[in-house]
Design a protein around this motif. Structure first.
Motif, PDB file in Angstrom:
ATOM      1  N   SER A  27       0.847  -1.182   0.000  1.00  0.00           N
ATOM      2  CA  SER A  27       0.000   0.000   0.000  1.00  0.00           C
ATOM      3  C   SER A  27       0.883   1.233   0.000  1.00  0.00           C
ATOM      4  O   SER A  27       1.548   1.525   1.000  1.00  0.00           O
ATOM      5  CB  SER A  27      -0.895   0.017   1.242  1.00  0.00           C
ATOM      6  OG  SER A  27      -1.425   1.318   1.428  1.00  0.00           O
ATOM      7  N   GLU A  28       0.917   1.942  -1.111  1.00  0.00           N
ATOM      8  CA  GLU A  28       1.711   3.171  -1.186  1.00  0.00           C
ATOM      9  C   GLU A  28       1.168   4.213  -0.221  1.00  0.00           C
ATOM     10  O   GLU A  28       1.929   4.939   0.418  1.00  0.00           O
ATOM     11  CB  GLU A  28       1.701   3.708  -2.611  1.00  0.00           C
ATOM     12  CG  GLU A  28       2.682   4.836  -2.803  1.00  0.00           C
ATOM     13  CD  GLU A  28       2.813   5.234  -4.257  1.00  0.00           C
ATOM     14  OE1 GLU A  28       3.151   6.408  -4.487  1.00  0.00           O
ATOM     15  OE2 GLU A  28       2.602   4.403  -5.146  1.00  0.00           O
ATOM     16  N   ARG A  29      -0.131   4.256  -0.086  1.00  0.00           N
ATOM     17  CA  ARG A  29      -0.757   5.235   0.816  1.00  0.00           C
ATOM     18  C   ARG A  29      -0.363   4.971   2.262  1.00  0.00           C
ATOM     19  O   ARG A  29      -0.048   5.874   3.010  1.00  0.00           O
ATOM     20  CB  ARG A  29      -2.273   5.184   0.675  1.00  0.00           C
ATOM     21  CG  ARG A  29      -2.987   6.180   1.560  1.00  0.00           C
ATOM     22  CD  ARG A  29      -4.496   6.127   1.334  1.00  0.00           C
ATOM     23  NE  ARG A  29      -5.179   7.159   2.032  1.00  0.00           N
ATOM     24  CZ  ARG A  29      -5.575   7.071   3.304  1.00  0.00           C
ATOM     25  NH1 ARG A  29      -5.319   5.994   4.005  1.00  0.00           N
ATOM     26  NH2 ARG A  29      -6.226   8.063   3.859  1.00  0.00           N
ATOM     27  N   GLU A  30      -0.407   3.700   2.673  1.00  0.00           N
ATOM     28  CA  GLU A  30      -0.049   3.334   4.042  1.00  0.00           C
ATOM     29  C   GLU A  30       1.460   3.194   4.224  1.00  0.00           C
ATOM     30  O   GLU A  30       1.964   3.213   5.339  1.00  0.00           O
ATOM     31  CB  GLU A  30      -0.728   2.016   4.432  1.00  0.00           C
ATOM     32  CG  GLU A  30      -2.238   2.034   4.356  1.00  0.00           C
ATOM     33  CD  GLU A  30      -2.877   2.922   5.406  1.00  0.00           C
ATOM     34  OE1 GLU A  30      -2.279   3.088   6.494  1.00  0.00           O
ATOM     35  OE2 GLU A  30      -3.962   3.458   5.144  1.00  0.00           O
ATOM     36  N   TYR A  67      -4.711  -4.240  -2.140  1.00  0.00           N
ATOM     37  CA  TYR A  67      -5.050  -2.981  -1.490  1.00  0.00           C
ATOM     38  C   TYR A  67      -5.599  -2.031  -2.540  1.00  0.00           C
ATOM     39  O   TYR A  67      -5.044  -1.910  -3.626  1.00  0.00           O
ATOM     40  CB  TYR A  67      -3.814  -2.352  -0.838  1.00  0.00           C
ATOM     41  CG  TYR A  67      -4.117  -1.070  -0.112  1.00  0.00           C
ATOM     42  CD1 TYR A  67      -4.551  -1.092   1.198  1.00  0.00           C
ATOM     43  CD2 TYR A  67      -4.003   0.153  -0.744  1.00  0.00           C
ATOM     44  CE1 TYR A  67      -4.849   0.079   1.874  1.00  0.00           C
ATOM     45  CE2 TYR A  67      -4.300   1.336  -0.091  1.00  0.00           C
ATOM     46  CZ  TYR A  67      -4.720   1.295   1.221  1.00  0.00           C
ATOM     47  OH  TYR A  67      -5.026   2.458   1.871  1.00  0.00           O
ATOM     48  N   LYS A  69      -8.604   1.607  -2.834  1.00  0.00           N
ATOM     49  CA  LYS A  69      -9.650   2.460  -2.268  1.00  0.00           C
ATOM     50  C   LYS A  69      -9.585   2.497  -0.746  1.00  0.00           C
ATOM     51  O   LYS A  69     -10.599   2.393  -0.055  1.00  0.00           O
ATOM     52  CB  LYS A  69     -11.026   2.019  -2.750  1.00  0.00           C
ATOM     53  CG  LYS A  69     -11.162   2.140  -4.248  1.00  0.00           C
ATOM     54  CD  LYS A  69     -12.597   2.278  -4.667  1.00  0.00           C
ATOM     55  CE  LYS A  69     -12.602   2.366  -6.176  1.00  0.00           C
ATOM     56  NZ  LYS A  69     -13.367   3.455  -6.658  1.00  0.00           N
ATOM     57  N   GLU A  70      -8.349   2.608  -0.235  1.00  0.00           N
ATOM     58  CA  GLU A  70      -8.073   2.770   1.188  1.00  0.00           C
ATOM     59  C   GLU A  70      -8.485   1.589   2.057  1.00  0.00           C
ATOM     60  O   GLU A  70      -8.813   1.734   3.224  1.00  0.00           O
ATOM     61  CB  GLU A  70      -8.711   4.058   1.708  1.00  0.00           C
ATOM     62  CG  GLU A  70      -8.189   5.288   1.002  1.00  0.00           C
ATOM     63  CD  GLU A  70      -8.777   6.579   1.532  1.00  0.00           C
ATOM     64  OE1 GLU A  70      -9.430   6.552   2.583  1.00  0.00           O
ATOM     65  OE2 GLU A  70      -8.575   7.603   0.876  1.00  0.00           O
TER      66      GLU A  70
END
Length: 86
Positions: A27-30, A67, A69-70
């Protein structure tokens, strides 16, 4: 779990399980990797070196994870789990 910076030389990471792992996602976001596997095993890492075990809502085998859409979505034997893995 092994890691490599060039695909030629591999180094073992600090893994806290002896169970088989079947899938991993990033997950790039996490900013983390999450791996899943046998008997509901869930491991996560932010540095790819040190992995920590997370509690699992099941003892069924996780066979895949992704992973988007969050949220994390895992699939396994006769189940789909849609959650944030936290």
């Amino acid at each position: 779990i092994c890691r490599s910076t060039d695909g030629l030389f591999w180094i073992a990471s600090n893994v806290v399980t002896t169970r088989h792992l079947y899938a991993v996602t990033y997950s790039e976001r996490e900013g983390e990797f999450v791996a899943v596997g046998y008997l509901g095993e869930i491991l996560r890492t932010f540095d790819v070196v040190n992995w920590t075990k997370e509690s699992s809502p099941t003892t069924e085998h996780y066979l895949g994870i992704t992973y988007g859409k969050e949220r994390y979505v895992t699939v396994g034997q006769d189940m789909i789990v849609d959650s944030t893995c936290r």
